[in-house]
Write a protein that holds these residues in place. Structure first.
Motif, PDB file in Angstrom:
ATOM      1  N   PHE A  69     -19.496   4.815   4.463  1.00 17.67           N
ATOM      2  CA  PHE A  69     -19.338   3.357   4.013  1.00 17.67           C
ATOM      3  C   PHE A  69     -18.306   2.744   5.009  1.00 17.67           C
ATOM      4  CE2 PHE A  69     -16.783   0.133   2.138  1.00 17.67           C
ATOM      5  CZ  PHE A  69     -17.703  -0.842   1.780  1.00 17.67           C
ATOM      6  N   SER A  70     -18.369   1.674   5.654  1.00 16.54           N
ATOM      7  CA  SER A  70     -17.467   1.090   6.446  1.00 16.54           C
ATOM      8  C   SER A  70     -16.957  -0.201   5.979  1.00 16.54           C
ATOM      9  CB  SER A  70     -17.855   0.772   7.773  1.00 16.54           C
ATOM     10  OG  SER A  70     -17.225   0.150   8.738  1.00 16.54           O
ATOM     11  N   LEU A  71     -15.560  -0.556   6.287  1.00 15.60           N
ATOM     12  CA  LEU A  71     -15.103  -1.837   5.606  1.00 15.60           C
ATOM     13  C   LEU A  71     -15.822  -2.964   6.219  1.00 15.60           C
ATOM     14  CD1 LEU A  71     -11.028  -1.697   5.117  1.00 15.60           C
ATOM     15  CD2 LEU A  71     -12.994  -2.152   3.371  1.00 15.60           C
ATOM     16  N   ASP A  72     -16.014  -2.882   7.451  1.00 16.24           N
ATOM     17  CA  ASP A  72     -16.584  -4.002   8.251  1.00 16.24           C
ATOM     18  C   ASP A  72     -18.019  -4.222   7.385  1.00 16.24           C
ATOM     19  OD1 ASP A  72     -14.828  -4.123  10.172  1.00 16.24           O
ATOM     20  OD2 ASP A  72     -15.801  -3.112  11.523  1.00 16.24           O
ATOM     21  N   GLU A  73     -18.955  -3.482   6.352  1.00 15.69           N
ATOM     22  CA  GLU A  73     -19.920  -3.947   5.836  1.00 15.69           C
ATOM     23  C   GLU A  73     -19.750  -4.910   4.673  1.00 15.69           C
ATOM     24  OE1 GLU A  73     -21.800  -0.448   4.472  1.00 15.69           O
ATOM     25  OE2 GLU A  73     -21.769   0.669   6.455  1.00 15.69           O
ATOM     26  N   LEU A  74     -18.527  -4.999   4.625  1.00 13.73           N
ATOM     27  CA  LEU A  74     -18.097  -6.137   3.238  1.00 13.73           C
ATOM     28  C   LEU A  74     -17.704  -7.573   4.161  1.00 13.73           C
ATOM     29  CD1 LEU A  74     -15.756  -4.242   0.887  1.00 13.73           C
ATOM     30  CD2 LEU A  74     -17.954  -5.760   0.390  1.00 13.73           C
ATOM     31  N   PRO A  75     -18.522  -8.580   4.046  1.00 16.87           N
ATOM     32  CA  PRO A  75     -18.019  -9.718   4.648  1.00 16.87           C
ATOM     33  C   PRO A  75     -16.874 -10.379   4.267  1.00 16.87           C
ATOM     34  CG  PRO A  75     -20.356  -9.800   4.226  1.00 16.87           C
ATOM     35  CD  PRO A  75     -19.801  -8.446   3.370  1.00 16.87           C
ATOM     36  N   PRO A  76     -15.882 -10.875   4.701  1.00 15.35           N
ATOM     37  CA  PRO A  76     -14.763 -11.500   3.986  1.00 15.35           C
ATOM     38  C   PRO A  76     -15.103 -12.548   2.982  1.00 15.35           C
ATOM     39  CG  PRO A  76     -14.471 -11.541   6.563  1.00 15.35           C
ATOM     40  CD  PRO A  76     -16.052 -11.086   6.186  1.00 15.35           C
ATOM     41  N   ASP A  77     -16.204 -13.194   2.918  1.00 22.57           N
ATOM     42  CA  ASP A  77     -16.387 -14.213   1.853  1.00 22.57           C
ATOM     43  C   ASP A  77     -16.748 -13.382   0.528  1.00 22.57           C
ATOM     44  OD1 ASP A  77     -17.087 -15.895   3.868  1.00 22.57           O
ATOM     45  OD2 ASP A  77     -18.975 -15.877   3.846  1.00 22.57           O
ATOM     46  N   GLN A  78     -16.877 -12.186   0.375  1.00 25.06           N
ATOM     47  CA  GLN A  78     -16.801 -11.319  -0.893  1.00 25.06           C
ATOM     48  C   GLN A  78     -15.345 -10.966  -1.471  1.00 25.06           C
ATOM     49  OE1 GLN A  78     -19.751  -8.305  -0.109  1.00 25.06           O
ATOM     50  NE2 GLN A  78     -21.393  -9.559  -0.685  1.00 25.06           N
ATOM     51  N   ILE A  79     -14.796 -11.221  -0.653  1.00 28.92           N
ATOM     52  CA  ILE A  79     -13.213 -10.647  -0.959  1.00 28.92           C
ATOM     53  C   ILE A  79     -12.334 -11.798  -1.610  1.00 28.92           C
ATOM     54  CG2 ILE A  79     -11.131  -9.439  -0.034  1.00 28.92           C
ATOM     55  CD1 ILE A  79     -13.112  -8.713   2.341  1.00 28.92           C
ATOM     56  N   GLU A  80     -11.683 -11.176  -2.731  1.00 23.03           N
ATOM     57  CA  GLU A  80     -10.867 -12.039  -3.345  1.00 23.03           C
ATOM     58  C   GLU A  80      -9.024 -11.918  -3.033  1.00 23.03           C
ATOM     59  OE1 GLU A  80      -9.532 -14.835  -6.074  1.00 23.03           O
ATOM     60  OE2 GLU A  80     -11.615 -14.147  -5.880  1.00 23.03           O
ATOM     61  N   ARG A  81      -8.942 -10.728  -2.645  1.00 24.50           N
ATOM     62  CA  ARG A  81      -7.537 -10.574  -2.015  1.00 24.50           C
ATOM     63  C   ARG A  81      -7.570  -8.993  -1.548  1.00 24.50           C
ATOM     64  NH1 ARG A  81      -6.861  -9.864  -7.368  1.00 24.50           N
ATOM     65  NH2 ARG A  81      -5.748  -8.143  -8.160  1.00 24.50           N
ATOM     66  N   ILE A  82      -6.729  -8.696  -0.611  1.00 24.66           N
ATOM     67  CA  ILE A  82      -6.467  -7.419   0.036  1.00 24.66           C
ATOM     68  C   ILE A  82      -5.018  -7.258  -0.191  1.00 24.66           C
ATOM     69  CG2 ILE A  82      -6.443  -6.178   2.207  1.00 24.66           C
ATOM     70  CD1 ILE A  82      -8.242  -8.293   3.546  1.00 24.66           C
ATOM     71  N   GLU A  83      -4.816  -5.737  -0.830  1.00 22.44           N
ATOM     72  CA  GLU A  83      -3.341  -5.194  -1.168  1.00 22.44           C
ATOM     73  C   GLU A  83      -3.060  -4.299  -0.005  1.00 22.44           C
ATOM     74  OE1 GLU A  83      -3.848  -6.113  -5.812  1.00 22.44           O
ATOM     75  OE2 GLU A  83      -4.229  -4.117  -5.092  1.00 22.44           O
ATOM     76  N   VAL A  84      -2.058  -4.413   0.656  1.00 16.00           N
ATOM     77  CA  VAL A  84      -1.686  -3.360   1.573  1.00 16.00           C
ATOM     78  C   VAL A  84      -0.268  -2.605   0.986  1.00 16.00           C
ATOM     79  CG1 VAL A  84      -1.123  -3.223   3.828  1.00 16.00           C
ATOM     80  CG2 VAL A  84      -2.600  -4.772   3.368  1.00 16.00           C
ATOM     81  N   MET A  85      -0.376  -1.540   0.807  1.00 18.13           N
ATOM     82  CA  MET A  85       0.846  -0.646   0.386  1.00 18.13           C
ATOM     83  C   MET A  85       1.214   0.246   1.233  1.00 18.13           C
ATOM     84  SD  MET A  85      -0.711  -0.211  -3.616  1.00 18.13           S
ATOM     85  CE  MET A  85      -2.508  -0.762  -2.971  1.00 18.13           C
ATOM     86  N   ARG A  86       2.499   0.049   1.724  1.00 22.86           N
ATOM     87  CA  ARG A  86       2.926   0.886   2.863  1.00 22.86           C
ATOM     88  C   ARG A  86       3.404   2.347   2.261  1.00 22.86           C
ATOM     89  NH1 ARG A  86       6.766  -4.200   5.005  1.00 22.86           N
ATOM     90  NH2 ARG A  86       5.468  -4.502   6.878  1.00 22.86           N
ATOM     91  N   ALA A  87       3.888   2.484   0.952  1.00 27.45           N
ATOM     92  CA  ALA A  87       4.037   3.770   0.517  1.00 27.45           C
ATOM     93  C   ALA A  87       3.102   3.975  -0.549  1.00 27.45           C
ATOM     94  CB  ALA A  87       5.587   3.876   0.212  1.00 27.45           C
ATOM     95  N   PRO A  88       2.831   5.358  -0.877  1.00 25.97           N
ATOM     96  CA  PRO A  88       1.789   5.788  -2.008  1.00 25.97           C
ATOM     97  C   PRO A  88       2.632   5.602  -3.497  1.00 25.97           C
ATOM     98  CG  PRO A  88       2.739   7.488  -1.035  1.00 25.97           C
ATOM     99  CD  PRO A  88       3.093   6.623  -0.176  1.00 25.97           C
TER     100      PRO A  88
ATOM    101  N   THR B 105       7.876  -3.162  -7.096  1.00 27.34           N
ATOM    102  CA  THR B 105       8.726  -2.313  -6.803  1.00 27.34           C
ATOM    103  C   THR B 105       8.590  -1.530  -5.422  1.00 27.34           C
ATOM    104  OG1 THR B 105       9.437  -2.129  -9.182  1.00 27.34           O
ATOM    105  CG2 THR B 105      10.554  -0.534  -7.458  1.00 27.34           C
ATOM    106  N   ALA B 106       7.292  -1.183  -5.405  1.00 22.46           N
ATOM    107  CA  ALA B 106       7.010  -0.477  -3.986  1.00 22.46           C
ATOM    108  C   ALA B 106       6.548  -1.480  -3.096  1.00 22.46           C
ATOM    109  CB  ALA B 106       5.861   0.374  -4.152  1.00 22.46           C
ATOM    110  N   SER B 107       6.754  -1.376  -1.767  1.00 21.59           N
ATOM    111  CA  SER B 107       6.398  -2.238  -0.671  1.00 21.59           C
ATOM    112  C   SER B 107       4.983  -2.489  -0.580  1.00 21.59           C
ATOM    113  CB  SER B 107       7.044  -1.654   0.619  1.00 21.59           C
ATOM    114  OG  SER B 107       6.766  -2.830   1.725  1.00 21.59           O
ATOM    115  N   LYS B 108       4.905  -3.930  -0.644  1.00 23.84           N
ATOM    116  CA  LYS B 108       3.349  -4.236  -0.753  1.00 23.84           C
ATOM    117  C   LYS B 108       3.377  -5.742  -0.081  1.00 23.84           C
ATOM    118  CE  LYS B 108       1.203  -4.019  -4.643  1.00 23.84           C
ATOM    119  NZ  LYS B 108       0.589  -4.044  -6.413  1.00 23.84           N
ATOM    120  N   ILE B 109       2.061  -5.818   0.633  1.00 25.77           N
ATOM    121  CA  ILE B 109       1.689  -7.188   1.160  1.00 25.77           C
ATOM    122  C   ILE B 109       0.392  -7.591   0.513  1.00 25.77           C
ATOM    123  CG2 ILE B 109       0.984  -8.262   3.316  1.00 25.77           C
ATOM    124  CD1 ILE B 109       2.385  -6.241   4.936  1.00 25.77           C
TER     125      ILE B 109
END
Length: 718
Positions: A79-98, A15-19
């Motif tokens: 902590f920085s996101l760049d410390e996480l290699p993309p190989d370790q990530i299953e997916r990324i959720e981008v929510m435009r509104a809280p 329902t909320a905007s999500k990528i």
């Protein structure tokens, strides 16, 4: 296809905007950092030089406006996101509104990084990569193991990454001080280079157990180990030369070296209890610790003679805990009720030892090198998501959040507390029965809380203008002392979102999203001339302050499609493009560039990839562009940054379904990148009207080259 059906289905049904960015999209360009993955999304920008990743920002808004989560949890300071290699990530959720569940500290939006999950299949993935930037070689090894534990559905996943990062950069900065009344001009030029190396080992895992009655238990350890070294040297010249003056002119060459070591370990547990066919209880808990030690040594020379040395050692230890309880209940009338309670705490203990010429760095007062600080957060929320017929979907949520921050040092104790209520409303209307076209709308409240370092009142005296005696004099506006502000209030934002989405038959998407935010109690770091306790003279002090209100609005356009969907004879080339336009105004600062910090006018992306029919070869490329930017930061200071234009290309040869070789180039045709500032310093007069200091205009600029990163990577599934 532009993504998996699961990713597309999650975006459609929300329902909320999500990528949703799944494994296919994350792996597409072979990026080495998450920032490089995210920079291609609508409205996302990154800080730093082109091709280097950097701090991730949504809607071009600066630090703190974008909420960054890992598995739904906030990470500790440092902590920085760049410390996480993309190989370790299953997916990324981008929510435009809280949303109430993920939290309202998301004025610009939320990025939730979900680590690799345990699946019911055996998998061994090995990636070996060798990259080079500016003749600096970077090796990288990654291994992922996934398998089931039993026949009941229990499984595990383990991923380890080892890498070494080397960088060399130029130092080229110039500061010009002009006295308009006399035309006198002083130029300070700094030239040199820096060299940095970092070794890191990242490990994540997930143990997932299927219990009786459909219950599940998951354990997720997360460990990051970093070790780095740096070597810097630069020459400084001043025209005209000044024989006697402030200490920062008493050297013309500087050598610095340093090392840092950090270890972060975190363990999260999640238990899901099925209470009935329509009710579920989910409990999450986590504990973590991050330790960091930094050593720095600085030698200053004047005409080859050593004039001053400084040694710094800083040790910090962050401990954290978190708890989250969520109850979900599905009603017969299409209502999905969720209620939750959250708790979170972080504590920091920091010690610092500083020596100048072998003696302690006691700048007149003992500010206290040791800091003990803590933050505690408690939140409660409730939300209801329901459908009205087949076309309408609604979401209503209410969240309360309270934050308590305490810090102590040698000569002060600081306590800051704040609490906010954030109502949240979302709606989606489907324009057709097949759910291929829909309109979204949101009305929300969100906030940005002050960072811990912004609240700590401990002063930091600028090393270029040190304060070694009571009569240490006035420093410069571009070399200020720094301190926190315990009286900071959180920023509050009222937001509106309106979006349109159309899903294409061959997996593509067209979308347009409008947003608006009105921000009150805006926090901005302001440099001002102040009376201070550590000097009898007024000093320029930089500290965060609440300066008033601001507003920002914009539009985000996105088009992802296969070329043959519109051109019948075209090849099935996947096209990805987006354009985001931004505008903002800070009301208490004069225009025309009175924008929010770091927000550009627009950002644009264009990318394409194609798998050849005659060969097992996939080719692709992308272009990312952010224009130059000028911002009136305060009434006295204007800052600017150069444009960023980044071309990326890749080619992947598939030897078999399980083995592939990838060659990629990041930041082809690299541009130099620079930042600048202009500060107007008003004249100072004594109580008797005598001129103490004339009006000045101080301009500064810093430029450096960016480089192409070449990478060869072998990907194998064993």
């Amino acid at each position: 296809m532009q993504g998996t059906s699961t990713d597309e289905a999650q975006r459609r049904s929300s329902t909320a905007s999500k990528i949703i960015i799944g494994r296919e999209e994350i792996e597409r360009y072979g990026d080495s950092t998450i920032g490089e993955v995210l920079k291609r999304l609508p409205g996302v920008t990154t800080g730093g030089r082109p091709g280097r990743g950097g701090e991730v920002r949504m809607r071009g808004m600066g630090s703190g406006y974008t909420q960054i989560l890992v598995n739904g949890e906030r990470m500790p300071p440092g902590f920085s996101l760049d410390e996480l290699p993309p190989d370790q990530i299953e997916r990324i959720e981008v929510m435009r509104a809280p949303t109430a569940e993920y939290g309202a500290r998301a004025v610009a939006g939320t990025i939730n990084v979900v680590l690799r999950e345990a699946l019911q299949r055996r998998l061994n993935e090995v990636r070996v990569a060798l990259a080079s930037e500016n003749d600096q070689v970077r090796p990288h090894l990654s291994w992922t193991r996934n398998d089931k534990l039993d026949d009941k559905g229990s499984a595990y996943n383990f991923t380890v990454n080892a890498m070494q990062n080397r960088q060399q950069d130029d130092v080229n900065s110039r500061s010009v001080t002009l006295v308009p009344d006399t035309g006198a001009q002083t130029v300070l030029q700094t030239l040199g280079h820096t060299s940095n190396s970092r070794k890191s080992l990242n490990m994540t895992g997930r143990l997932q157990f299927r219990l009786e009655d459909g219950d599940t238990l998951a354990l997720q350890p997360f460990v990051v180990v970093n070790s780095g070294r740096s070597f810097n040297q630069f020459d400084q010249t001043q025209t005209p030369e000044v024989e006697e003056g402030p200490d920062h002119f008493n050297f013309n060459h500087v050598d610095t070296n340093g090392d840092n070591h950090s270890v972060m370990a975190r363990l999260n547990a999640q238990w899901t209890k099925r209470l009935s066919d329509v009710s579920r209880l989910e409990v999450r808990a986590g504990v973590g610790r991050m330790s960091m030690t930094t050593n720095a040594h600085r030698d200053e020379y004047e005409d080859a003679a050593l004039t001053r040395t400084q040694d710094d050692q800083t040790k910090s230890r962050d401990t954290s805990w978190s708890f989250n309880g969520k109850y979900t209940h599905q009603l017969e009338n299409e209502h999905n009720l969720v209620a939750g309670l959250e708790g979170e705490g972080t504590g920091r203990q920091q010690t610092r030892d500083c020596l100048q010429n072998g003696s302690r760095c006691d700048y007149l007062l003992d500010f206290g090198d040791d800091v003990d600080a803590s933050t505690r957060r408690v939140a409660a929320y409730a939300q209801d998501e329901w459908s009205v017929g087949k076309l309408w979907g609604f979401y209503a949520g209410l969240r309360w959040e309270g934050i308590q921050t305490d810090s102590t040092a040698t000569n002060y104790n600081v306590s800051n507390s704040s609490s906010v209520w954030t109502p949240l409303l979302h709606a989606v209307y489907k324009l057709d029965d097949k759910n291929r076209e829909q309109i979204r709308a949101s009305l929300t409240r969100s906030y940005r809380s002050p960072q811990l370092n912004d609240l700590i009142a401990k002063p930091s005296v600028n090393s270029q203008y040190p304060c070694l005696t009571v009569d240490c004099g006035t420093n410069a506006i571009n070399y200020p002392d720094r301190m926190g502000n315990p009286a900071l209030r959180p920023e509050m934002a009222t937001g509106v979102e309106l979006g349109w989405e159309k899903y294409l038959t061959k997996g593509g998407l067209l979308s347009a999203n409008l947003f608006y935010r009105h921000i009150s109690d805006l926090i901005r770091t302001v440099t001002a001339l102040e009376d201070v306790s550590w000097s009898s003279d007024q000093r320029w002090v930089s500290k965060p302050r609440n300066i008033g209100s601001a507003q920002t609005y914009g539009v985000e356009l996105e088009a992802k499609f296969r070329l043959d969907e519109y051109l019948e004879q075209a090849l099935p080339v996947n096209i990805r493009s987006n354009l985001s336009l931004f505008h903002s105004e800070v009301q208490d600062i004069q225009g025309p560039n009175n924008k929010l910090d770091q927000q550009p006018r627009y950002t644009a992306n264009l990318g394409a990839d194609y798998r050849l029919r005659s060969l097992p070869l996939t080719l692709g490329g992308s272009m990312n562009y952010t224009p130059s930017n000028t911002i009136q930061q305060t009434t006295l200071t204007q800052v600017s940054s150069d444009k960023k234009r980044v071309f990326d290309l890749f080619a992947m040869w598939s030897f078999s379904p399980n083995t592939a070789m990838r060659v990629s180039a990041t930041n082809l045709a690299p541009l130099s990148y620079g930042t600048g500032s202009v500060s107007v310093v008003p004249a100072r007069y004594g109580t008797d009207g005598a001129l103490l200091s004339p009006a000045k205009i101080i301009t500064g600029e810093s430029t450096g080259r960016s480089f192409t990163l070449w990478q060869v990577r072998l990907e194998m599934k064993i």
